[in-house]
Design a protein around this motif. Structure first.
Motif, PDB file in Angstrom:
ATOM      1  N   LEU A  45       2.291  -4.130  -1.565  1.00  0.00           N
ATOM      2  CA  LEU A  45       2.981  -4.954  -0.560  1.00  0.00           C
ATOM      3  C   LEU A  45       2.919  -4.313   0.814  1.00  0.00           C
ATOM      4  CD1 LEU A  45       6.062  -6.153  -2.624  1.00  0.00           C
ATOM      5  CD2 LEU A  45       4.112  -7.526  -1.868  1.00  0.00           C
ATOM      6  N   SER A  46       3.009  -2.992   0.871  1.00  0.00           N
ATOM      7  CA  SER A  46       2.915  -2.287   2.152  1.00  0.00           C
ATOM      8  C   SER A  46       1.528  -2.456   2.763  1.00  0.00           C
ATOM      9  CB  SER A  46       3.225  -0.799   1.975  1.00  0.00           C
ATOM     10  OG  SER A  46       4.563  -0.624   1.579  1.00  0.00           O
ATOM     11  N   GLU A  47       0.502  -2.332   1.929  1.00  0.00           N
ATOM     12  CA  GLU A  47      -0.865  -2.516   2.425  1.00  0.00           C
ATOM     13  C   GLU A  47      -1.083  -3.935   2.910  1.00  0.00           C
ATOM     14  OE1 GLU A  47      -3.274  -1.310  -0.879  1.00  0.00           O
ATOM     15  OE2 GLU A  47      -2.931   0.836  -0.487  1.00  0.00           O
ATOM     16  N   ARG A  48      -0.558  -4.893   2.175  1.00  0.00           N
ATOM     17  CA  ARG A  48      -0.706  -6.301   2.560  1.00  0.00           C
ATOM     18  C   ARG A  48       0.000  -6.567   3.883  1.00  0.00           C
ATOM     19  NH1 ARG A  48       0.464 -11.294  -1.367  1.00  0.00           N
ATOM     20  NH2 ARG A  48      -1.715 -11.804  -1.170  1.00  0.00           N
ATOM     21  N   GLN A  49       1.170  -5.974   4.072  1.00  0.00           N
ATOM     22  CA  GLN A  49       1.913  -6.206   5.299  1.00  0.00           C
ATOM     23  C   GLN A  49       1.190  -5.598   6.497  1.00  0.00           C
ATOM     24  OE1 GLN A  49       5.974  -5.015   5.179  1.00  0.00           O
ATOM     25  NE2 GLN A  49       6.473  -6.104   7.032  1.00  0.00           N
ATOM     26  N   ARG A  50       0.560  -4.443   6.310  1.00  0.00           N
ATOM     27  CA  ARG A  50      -0.197  -3.824   7.404  1.00  0.00           C
ATOM     28  C   ARG A  50      -1.388  -4.689   7.803  1.00  0.00           C
ATOM     29  NH1 ARG A  50      -1.311   1.393   4.810  1.00  0.00           N
ATOM     30  NH2 ARG A  50       0.607   1.339   3.676  1.00  0.00           N
ATOM     31  N   GLU A  51      -1.983  -5.396   6.832  1.00  0.00           N
ATOM     32  CA  GLU A  51      -3.125  -6.272   7.127  1.00  0.00           C
ATOM     33  C   GLU A  51      -2.710  -7.494   7.942  1.00  0.00           C
ATOM     34  OE1 GLU A  51      -4.757  -7.216   3.323  1.00  0.00           O
ATOM     35  OE2 GLU A  51      -5.506  -5.180   2.990  1.00  0.00           O
ATOM     36  N   ASP A  52      -1.468  -7.964   7.724  1.00  0.00           N
ATOM     37  CA  ASP A  52      -0.999  -9.166   8.433  1.00  0.00           C
ATOM     38  C   ASP A  52      -0.582  -8.821   9.795  1.00  0.00           C
ATOM     39  OD1 ASP A  52      -1.407 -10.627   6.167  1.00  0.00           O
ATOM     40  OD2 ASP A  52       0.665 -10.595   5.528  1.00  0.00           O
TER      41      ASP A  52
END
Length: 52
Positions: A45-52
């Motif tokens: 989830l942290s990686e996904r949030q950084r991508e957004d």
């Protein structure tokens, strides 16, 4: 889930154990398996949030 502004910090173990109890799942199994799953979930989830 435990969250802070803008981030997921983990799962609520009390809630996970309560759900396991309601489903008839051994709490020792939940206590053993939730932490490694939680770590991967928070990471993803942290990686996904950084991508957004």
């Amino acid at each position: 889930m435990r969250v802070s502004p803008g981030a997921v910090t983990g799962l609520d173990m009390g809630a996970a154990l309560a759900m396991a109890d309601a489903l008839g799942i051994n709490p020792l199994v939940v206590a053993e398996w939730v932490p490694p799953i939680e770590a991967q979930l928070v990471k993803a989830l942290s990686e996904r949030q950084r991508e957004d």
